[in-house]
Design an enzyme around this catalytic site. Structure first.
Site, PDB file in Angstrom:
ATOM      1  N   ASN A 207      -4.534  -1.006  10.364  1.00 54.53           N
ATOM      2  CA  ASN A 207      -3.760   0.234  10.449  1.00 54.53           C
ATOM      3  C   ASN A 207      -4.708   1.416  10.610  1.00 54.53           C
ATOM      4  O   ASN A 207      -5.924   1.243  10.662  1.00 54.53           O
ATOM      5  CB  ASN A 207      -2.874   0.395   9.208  1.00 54.53           C
ATOM      6  CG  ASN A 207      -3.702   0.394   7.940  1.00 54.53           C
ATOM      7  OD1 ASN A 207      -4.535   1.262   7.730  1.00 54.53           O
ATOM      8  ND2 ASN A 207      -3.505  -0.617   7.106  1.00 54.53           N
ATOM      9  N   ASP A 276       0.697  -4.885   4.576  1.00 53.84           N
ATOM     10  CA  ASP A 276       1.791  -5.546   3.863  1.00 53.84           C
ATOM     11  C   ASP A 276       1.967  -7.000   4.307  1.00 53.84           C
ATOM     12  O   ASP A 276       2.476  -7.822   3.561  1.00 53.84           O
ATOM     13  CB  ASP A 276       3.100  -4.776   4.091  1.00 53.84           C
ATOM     14  CG  ASP A 276       3.052  -3.416   3.405  1.00 53.84           C
ATOM     15  OD1 ASP A 276       2.436  -3.337   2.321  1.00 53.84           O
ATOM     16  OD2 ASP A 276       3.597  -2.437   3.949  1.00 53.84           O
ATOM     17  N   LYS A 286      -9.504 -19.078  19.943  1.00 52.82           N
ATOM     18  CA  LYS A 286      -9.041 -17.800  20.487  1.00 52.82           C
ATOM     19  C   LYS A 286      -7.725 -18.019  21.249  1.00 52.82           C
ATOM     20  O   LYS A 286      -7.618 -18.967  22.041  1.00 52.82           O
ATOM     21  CB  LYS A 286     -10.112 -17.240  21.432  1.00 52.82           C
ATOM     22  CG  LYS A 286      -9.808 -15.856  21.912  1.00 52.82           C
ATOM     23  CD  LYS A 286     -10.909 -15.377  22.843  1.00 52.82           C
ATOM     24  CE  LYS A 286     -10.405 -14.216  23.659  1.00 52.82           C
ATOM     25  NZ  LYS A 286     -11.281 -13.905  24.770  1.00 52.82           N
ATOM     26  N   PHE A 320      -0.907   5.697  -4.006  1.00 51.47           N
ATOM     27  CA  PHE A 320      -0.677   6.640  -2.906  1.00 51.47           C
ATOM     28  C   PHE A 320       0.608   6.242  -2.197  1.00 51.47           C
ATOM     29  O   PHE A 320       0.978   5.067  -2.195  1.00 51.47           O
ATOM     30  CB  PHE A 320      -1.855   6.628  -1.921  1.00 51.47           C
ATOM     31  CG  PHE A 320      -2.971   7.509  -2.377  1.00 51.47           C
ATOM     32  CD1 PHE A 320      -3.800   7.109  -3.401  1.00 51.47           C
ATOM     33  CD2 PHE A 320      -3.170   8.758  -1.806  1.00 51.47           C
ATOM     34  CE1 PHE A 320      -4.825   7.932  -3.850  1.00 51.47           C
ATOM     35  CE2 PHE A 320      -4.193   9.590  -2.240  1.00 51.47           C
ATOM     36  CZ  PHE A 320      -5.024   9.176  -3.264  1.00 51.47           C
ATOM     37  N   LYS A 334       8.603   4.640  -6.059  1.00 53.06           N
ATOM     38  CA  LYS A 334       7.370   3.843  -6.054  1.00 53.06           C
ATOM     39  C   LYS A 334       6.757   3.796  -7.446  1.00 53.06           C
ATOM     40  O   LYS A 334       6.318   2.761  -7.912  1.00 53.06           O
ATOM     41  CB  LYS A 334       6.382   4.455  -5.063  1.00 53.06           C
ATOM     42  CG  LYS A 334       5.253   3.533  -4.744  1.00 53.06           C
ATOM     43  CD  LYS A 334       4.729   3.757  -3.366  1.00 53.06           C
ATOM     44  CE  LYS A 334       5.813   3.453  -2.350  1.00 53.06           C
ATOM     45  NZ  LYS A 334       5.383   3.739  -0.989  1.00 53.06           N
TER      46      LYS A 334
END
Ligand code: C5P
Length: 401
Positions: A207, A276, A286, A320, A334
């Site tokens: 990310n 996640d 590959k 966070f 949260k």
């Protein structure tokens, strides 16, 4: 300007990197610090006092005897808020470690009671020699801050550790050295950066996290006297000196690294953007092109923070939350779902906040329902506000016991 009104003494010893000290003095002055420079005899072989006189705006100190001041080491010791030796040679380090005081700088070191930073710079073989390392460890044990040299090409043509870090790095350490040490005795476990989840031997899922926020928390906690363990996913950032850095790649590795150290932590700040999901089963070969369509199945990764929330005892847990819209609602959810003490929430759609930026716009959500919006500020200053909040929570907790 964080250094305005601060009195900084810069000691320069006789290494090739001595020329970089001119730049340091100039940077310090541009931040408003008042600077006095002490040169050893060796330093004067490399750079003339006049350079430093012009840059600092003061006469340069270079002799214990025969100058206008009969007690220059005492006058200087009373004059400084912080002493930085940049660069520090093996000879200076050896003298300092043994308590010898053959010249003004070493004598000043004995008389000076404020924070001291030592920036070693020398040939790799000298730096890695047992005696230099032992001397540095001795100085560290006595409370001096050692700013480790960088690894790179050295003046002698060899490559390895021994390069003097640039003025920017040392400026940050000087600012940090002048902060109140209100985290003394506490261990901070901080995570930062993204995780990288492999799909095949060359591809992975990750990310946009740069790691800057988590690294800023680690640096701020270090500057306030905490022992800091930074568990970092892959980032382009340099390791902060004075922090023990553990590098990991995947969410599973991060989980293991965090759990192994959880017992020793007083405060855990989960700044990492943990993936996640991970591709189910890493392919050994590959993935070849030529298929019009492929399907990848993902498996859910463990939620590290939620697991810590279930098992926490004395630890304070900070999470966070990068959200869009309705920030307070998401933050509260949260906090409760993961059994946290504090949530630092940011609106990733807002300007001045977000992934690669050096600034962040966050709000702090506390367990008891309190909620504060902070203005946009540098991630380092956000980190200090988060730490202030952590300290407040600790005080409330000890007040209740
Ligand atoms: O649930 P969400 O991913 O939005 O929560 C964010 C917080 O949880 C961050 O502090 C992040 O570091 C932590 N987290 C975690 N393990 C995960 C996902 C997120 O510890 N698998």
């Amino acid at each position: 300007m964080m250094l305005s009104e601060k009195k900084v003494i810069v000691g320069v010893t006789g290494g090739i990197a001595a020329y970089k000290a001119a730049d340091l003095v100039s940077c310090l002055r541009s931040e408003g610090a008042s600077v006095r420079v002490v040169l050893t005899r060796g330093a004067q072989e490399f750079i003339r006092p006049l350079t430093f006189k012009a840059l600092s705006g003061h006469d340069v100190y270079h002799t214990l005897f025969g100058g206008p001041d009969p007690l220059p080491h005492i006058t200087l010791a009373d004059k400084g808020d912080v002493l930085v030796v940049y660069p520090a040679t093996a000879n200076f380090i050896g003298q300092a470690a043994s308590g010898l005081a053959p010249d003004l700088l070493t004598t000043l070191l004995l008389a000076f009671k404020g924070p001291v930073l030592i920036c070693p710079a020398m040939n790799t073989r000298m730096y890695t020699s047992t005696v230099v390392q032992t001397n540095l460890r001795l100085l560290e044990e006595r409370g001096l801050v050692i700013v480790p040299p960088e690894t790179g090409r050295l003046a002698c043509g060899e490559t390895g550790p021994g390069r003097l870090p640039p003025p920017d790095t040392v400026m940050e350490m000087i600012r940090g050295a002048l902060l109140k040490k209100d985290l003394g005795g506490l261990t901070f476990l901080v995570t930062a950066g993204p995780t990288r989840e492999p799909l095949d031997p060359v591809r992975y899922l990750t990310n946009r996290s740069s790691g800057k926020m988590g690294y800023a928390v680690a640096r701020a906690a270090r500057d306030r006297g905490a022992r800091v363990i930074l568990i970092s996913g892959p980032t382009a950032l340099t390791e902060p000196p004075g922090v023990s850095v553990v590098k990991v790649t995947t969410a599973l590795e991060m989980r293991r690294a965090v759990l192994e150290r959880f017992d020793t932590a007083d405060v855990v700040v989960m700044g990492a953007a943990v993936s996640d999901y991970r591709p189910k089963g890493v392919r050994e070969e590959k993935l070849k092109k030529g298929e019009p369509e492929i399907t990848v199945t993902f498996t859910e990764n463990p939620d590290i923070l939620a697991e810590l929330g279930k098992n926490k005892r004395h630890q304070l847990l900070v999470g966070f939350a990068a959200e869009t819209g309705e920030i307070p609602v998401h933050a509260r959810k949260k906090l409760e779902a993961k059994n946290l003490d504090l949530v630092v929430a940011n609106d990733i759609c807002q300007e001045g906040g977000g992934f690669e930026a050096d600034t962040n716009t966050v709000c702090l959500a506390f367990r008891d329902g309190r909620f504060f919006d902070l203005p946009t500020m540098s991630k380092y200053l956000v980190a200090h506000r988060v730490i202030d909040a952590v300290l407040e929570l600790r005080e409330e907790e000890t007040g209740r016991e």
